[in-house]
Design a protein around this motif. Structure first.
Motif, PDB file in Angstrom:
ATOM      1  N   LEU A 139     -10.779 -30.736 -34.532  1.00 58.36           N
ATOM      2  CA  LEU A 139      -9.737 -31.133 -33.590  1.00 58.36           C
ATOM      3  C   LEU A 139      -8.519 -31.690 -34.309  1.00 58.36           C
ATOM      4  CD1 LEU A 139     -12.062 -32.720 -30.896  1.00 58.36           C
ATOM      5  CD2 LEU A 139     -10.549 -30.755 -30.520  1.00 58.36           C
ATOM      6  N   GLN A 140      -8.740 -32.440 -35.373  1.00 58.48           N
ATOM      7  CA  GLN A 140      -7.615 -32.949 -36.147  1.00 58.48           C
ATOM      8  C   GLN A 140      -6.827 -31.794 -36.769  1.00 58.48           C
ATOM      9  OE1 GLN A 140      -8.166 -34.836 -40.031  1.00 58.48           O
ATOM     10  NE2 GLN A 140      -7.014 -36.610 -39.260  1.00 58.48           N
ATOM     11  N   ALA A 141      -7.533 -30.792 -37.286  1.00 59.63           N
ATOM     12  CA  ALA A 141      -6.863 -29.632 -37.875  1.00 59.63           C
ATOM     13  C   ALA A 141      -6.103 -28.839 -36.817  1.00 59.63           C
ATOM     14  CB  ALA A 141      -7.884 -28.738 -38.575  1.00 59.63           C
ATOM     15  N   PHE A 142      -6.676 -28.732 -35.623  1.00 60.67           N
ATOM     16  CA  PHE A 142      -6.005 -28.044 -34.509  1.00 60.67           C
ATOM     17  C   PHE A 142      -4.690 -28.740 -34.189  1.00 60.67           C
ATOM     18  CE2 PHE A 142      -5.204 -27.874 -29.917  1.00 60.67           C
ATOM     19  CZ  PHE A 142      -5.243 -26.512 -29.653  1.00 60.67           C
ATOM     20  N   ALA A 143      -4.743 -30.057 -34.052  1.00 61.70           N
ATOM     21  CA  ALA A 143      -3.533 -30.818 -33.742  1.00 61.70           C
ATOM     22  C   ALA A 143      -2.530 -30.734 -34.881  1.00 61.70           C
ATOM     23  CB  ALA A 143      -3.894 -32.278 -33.463  1.00 61.70           C
ATOM     24  N   ALA A 144      -3.006 -30.851 -36.109  1.00 65.15           N
ATOM     25  CA  ALA A 144      -2.108 -30.835 -37.263  1.00 65.15           C
ATOM     26  C   ALA A 144      -1.396 -29.497 -37.392  1.00 65.15           C
ATOM     27  CB  ALA A 144      -2.887 -31.141 -38.538  1.00 65.15           C
ATOM     28  N   ASN A 145      -2.079 -28.403 -37.045  1.00 69.36           N
ATOM     29  CA  ASN A 145      -1.447 -27.092 -37.138  1.00 69.36           C
ATOM     30  C   ASN A 145      -0.312 -26.957 -36.127  1.00 69.36           C
ATOM     31  OD1 ASN A 145      -1.621 -24.368 -38.423  1.00 69.36           O
ATOM     32  ND2 ASN A 145      -1.846 -23.740 -36.294  1.00 69.36           N
ATOM     33  N   LEU A 146      -0.506 -27.473 -34.917  1.00 69.54           N
ATOM     34  CA  LEU A 146       0.555 -27.427 -33.912  1.00 69.54           C
ATOM     35  C   LEU A 146       1.718 -28.331 -34.311  1.00 69.54           C
ATOM     36  CD1 LEU A 146      -1.391 -27.394 -30.521  1.00 69.54           C
ATOM     37  CD2 LEU A 146      -0.468 -25.472 -31.827  1.00 69.54           C
ATOM     38  N   VAL A 147       1.408 -29.488 -34.832  1.00 71.64           N
ATOM     39  CA  VAL A 147       2.476 -30.392 -35.282  1.00 71.64           C
ATOM     40  C   VAL A 147       3.241 -29.762 -36.438  1.00 71.64           C
ATOM     41  CG1 VAL A 147       2.966 -32.633 -36.328  1.00 71.64           C
ATOM     42  CG2 VAL A 147       1.324 -32.470 -34.455  1.00 71.64           C
ATOM     43  N   SER A 148       2.536 -29.077 -37.323  1.00 69.69           N
ATOM     44  CA  SER A 148       3.196 -28.407 -38.443  1.00 69.69           C
ATOM     45  C   SER A 148       4.147 -27.326 -37.945  1.00 69.69           C
ATOM     46  CB  SER A 148       2.145 -27.792 -39.369  1.00 69.69           C
ATOM     47  OG  SER A 148       2.751 -27.065 -40.415  1.00 69.69           O
ATOM     48  N   ALA A 149       3.749 -26.599 -36.904  1.00 71.66           N
ATOM     49  CA  ALA A 149       4.636 -25.593 -36.320  1.00 71.66           C
ATOM     50  C   ALA A 149       5.890 -26.247 -35.758  1.00 71.66           C
ATOM     51  CB  ALA A 149       3.900 -24.813 -35.240  1.00 71.66           C
ATOM     52  N   SER A 150       5.708 -27.362 -35.081  1.00 69.90           N
ATOM     53  CA  SER A 150       6.852 -28.084 -34.524  1.00 69.90           C
ATOM     54  C   SER A 150       7.748 -28.622 -35.632  1.00 69.90           C
ATOM     55  CB  SER A 150       6.362 -29.233 -33.636  1.00 69.90           C
ATOM     56  OG  SER A 150       7.418 -29.813 -32.918  1.00 69.90           O
ATOM     57  N   LEU A 151       7.142 -29.073 -36.703  1.00 75.54           N
ATOM     58  CA  LEU A 151       7.905 -29.602 -37.841  1.00 75.54           C
ATOM     59  C   LEU A 151       8.865 -28.555 -38.402  1.00 75.54           C
ATOM     60  CD1 LEU A 151       8.333 -31.827 -40.026  1.00 75.54           C
ATOM     61  CD2 LEU A 151       6.377 -30.844 -41.233  1.00 75.54           C
ATOM     62  N   ARG A 152       8.441 -27.300 -38.383  1.00 76.48           N
ATOM     63  CA  ARG A 152       9.264 -26.233 -38.950  1.00 76.48           C
ATOM     64  C   ARG A 152      10.392 -25.789 -38.022  1.00 76.48           C
ATOM     65  NH1 ARG A 152       4.508 -22.284 -40.762  1.00 76.48           N
ATOM     66  NH2 ARG A 152       3.176 -23.820 -39.718  1.00 76.48           N
ATOM     67  N   LEU A 153      10.305 -26.108 -36.733  1.00 72.33           N
ATOM     68  CA  LEU A 153      11.271 -25.573 -35.779  1.00 72.33           C
ATOM     69  C   LEU A 153      12.088 -26.625 -35.048  1.00 72.33           C
ATOM     70  CD1 LEU A 153       9.050 -22.792 -34.154  1.00 72.33           C
ATOM     71  CD2 LEU A 153      10.908 -22.454 -35.769  1.00 72.33           C
ATOM     72  N   VAL A 154      11.630 -27.865 -35.049  1.00 73.71           N
ATOM     73  CA  VAL A 154      12.290 -28.946 -34.315  1.00 73.71           C
ATOM     74  C   VAL A 154      12.902 -29.905 -35.336  1.00 73.71           C
ATOM     75  CG1 VAL A 154      11.861 -30.957 -32.824  1.00 73.71           C
ATOM     76  CG2 VAL A 154      10.721 -28.799 -32.360  1.00 73.71           C
ATOM     77  N   PRO A 155      13.972 -30.584 -35.001  1.00 73.49           N
ATOM     78  CA  PRO A 155      14.442 -31.669 -35.888  1.00 73.49           C
ATOM     79  C   PRO A 155      13.416 -32.810 -35.915  1.00 73.49           C
ATOM     80  CG  PRO A 155      16.173 -30.986 -34.375  1.00 73.49           C
ATOM     81  CD  PRO A 155      14.894 -30.371 -33.892  1.00 73.49           C
ATOM     82  N   GLY A 157      11.032 -35.063 -38.573  1.00 80.48           N
ATOM     83  CA  GLY A 157      10.781 -35.418 -39.962  1.00 80.48           C
ATOM     84  C   GLY A 157       9.294 -35.461 -40.271  1.00 80.48           C
ATOM     85  N   GLN A 158       8.970 -35.434 -41.551  1.00 80.93           N
ATOM     86  CA  GLN A 158       7.566 -35.435 -41.948  1.00 80.93           C
ATOM     87  C   GLN A 158       6.855 -36.722 -41.550  1.00 80.93           C
ATOM     88  OE1 GLN A 158       7.525 -34.509 -46.148  1.00 80.93           O
ATOM     89  NE2 GLN A 158       7.765 -32.319 -45.767  1.00 80.93           N
ATOM     90  N   THR A 159       7.542 -37.850 -41.651  1.00 79.47           N
ATOM     91  CA  THR A 159       6.923 -39.108 -41.238  1.00 79.47           C
ATOM     92  C   THR A 159       6.666 -39.118 -39.743  1.00 79.47           C
ATOM     93  OG1 THR A 159       8.020 -40.292 -43.049  1.00 79.47           O
ATOM     94  CG2 THR A 159       7.191 -41.624 -41.220  1.00 79.47           C
ATOM     95  N   GLU A 160       7.636 -38.633 -38.957  1.00 84.46           N
ATOM     96  CA  GLU A 160       7.453 -38.557 -37.498  1.00 84.46           C
ATOM     97  C   GLU A 160       6.288 -37.619 -37.155  1.00 84.46           C
ATOM     98  OE1 GLU A 160      11.470 -40.054 -38.263  1.00 84.46           O
ATOM     99  OE2 GLU A 160      10.360 -38.319 -39.031  1.00 84.46           O
ATOM    100  N   ALA A 161       6.177 -36.513 -37.882  1.00 81.32           N
ATOM    101  CA  ALA A 161       5.088 -35.569 -37.632  1.00 81.32           C
ATOM    102  C   ALA A 161       3.733 -36.227 -37.902  1.00 81.32           C
ATOM    103  CB  ALA A 161       5.260 -34.331 -38.508  1.00 81.32           C
ATOM    104  N   GLN A 162       3.634 -36.970 -38.995  1.00 80.36           N
ATOM    105  CA  GLN A 162       2.381 -37.663 -39.278  1.00 80.36           C
ATOM    106  C   GLN A 162       2.096 -38.746 -38.240  1.00 80.36           C
ATOM    107  OE1 GLN A 162       0.054 -36.837 -41.593  1.00 80.36           O
ATOM    108  NE2 GLN A 162       1.394 -35.052 -41.860  1.00 80.36           N
TER     109      GLN A 162
END
Length: 211
Positions: A139-155, A157-162
């Motif tokens: 589940l953590q990997a599932f969430a992290a993958n979606l957040v990573s996708a958002s990180l690449r397309l939305v303004p 930051g890496q800290t906000e994503a974490q």
């Protein structure tokens, strides 16, 4: 071999299942302006976890774990039937086939090609890995993958994503406990916006992701 280290390897972005190439419909929501910052990313990912494929796939994983090597056909059919779009169906089938192929080579496991959560549950059972730990890290990997996708397309930051992933940690643990019995009668989703986004993705003019 340490169960935690093995699961971290299996669920790492570097493991060759291609998870990084799927956005689960999130790319459409970003293009439409529904996801535009940290808060909207967190809301979307939490909905996917709690009311969408996150919870459903966790239950399927647990059901496959409990069923052992004999129950994958029916669970695979159920996993495919739950896919709300052609791209999401391809996502779970392709990731599952890649995962099974890699584990056959690395661990000499007799794993059939099956949807991703089903083959992951079977692999965890075959390697005698703790189910609850498997569910939490899945589940953590599932969430992290979606957040990573958002990180690449939305303004974003890496800290906000974490921060988004950290914000979801307690909920991930609760969903893992709920899913542990593997009761497929408890599967049900209420993520219409997410499902419609996944259906619309194939006609998105510019696409970075496969789903």
């Amino acid at each position: 071999m340490s169960p935690a280290l093995l699961l971290h390897q299996w669920l790492s972005p570097a493991f060759p299942v291609g998870a990084f190439s799927y956005s689960h419909g999130l790319e459409v929501a970003i293009a439409d302006g529904r996801i535009c910052d940290t808060a909207s990313t967190a809301d979307w990912v939490e909905a996917a976890l709690d009311h969408g494929a996150g919870r459903s796939d966790a239950i399927l994983l647990a059901a496959a774990y409990h069923a052992g090597p004999t129950g994958h056909d029916a669970l695979g059919d159920l996993a495919r039937a739950l896919s709300p779009s052609a791209e999401r169906l391809a996502e779970t089938d392709r990731m599952g086939a890649a995962f099974a192929r890699t584990l056959r080579a690395l661990h000499d496991l007799d794993l059939p090609d099956a949807p991703y959560p089903v083959v992951l549950g079977q692999a965890a059972r075959a390697c005698d890995l703790p189910l609850l730990l498997t569910l939490n890290l899945f589940l953590q990997a599932f969430a992290a993958n979606l957040v990573s996708a958002s990180l690449r397309l939305v303004p974003l930051g890496q800290t906000e994503a974490q921060g988004v992933i950290l914000h979801l940690t307690d909920r991930i643990a609760e969903i893992a406990v709920d899913a542990e019995p593997g009761d497929t009668d408890q599967i049900g989703t209420a993520t219409i916006a997410l499902d419609v986004a996944s259906m619309a993705h194939e006609t998105l003019p510019t696409r970075l992701f496969q789903s």
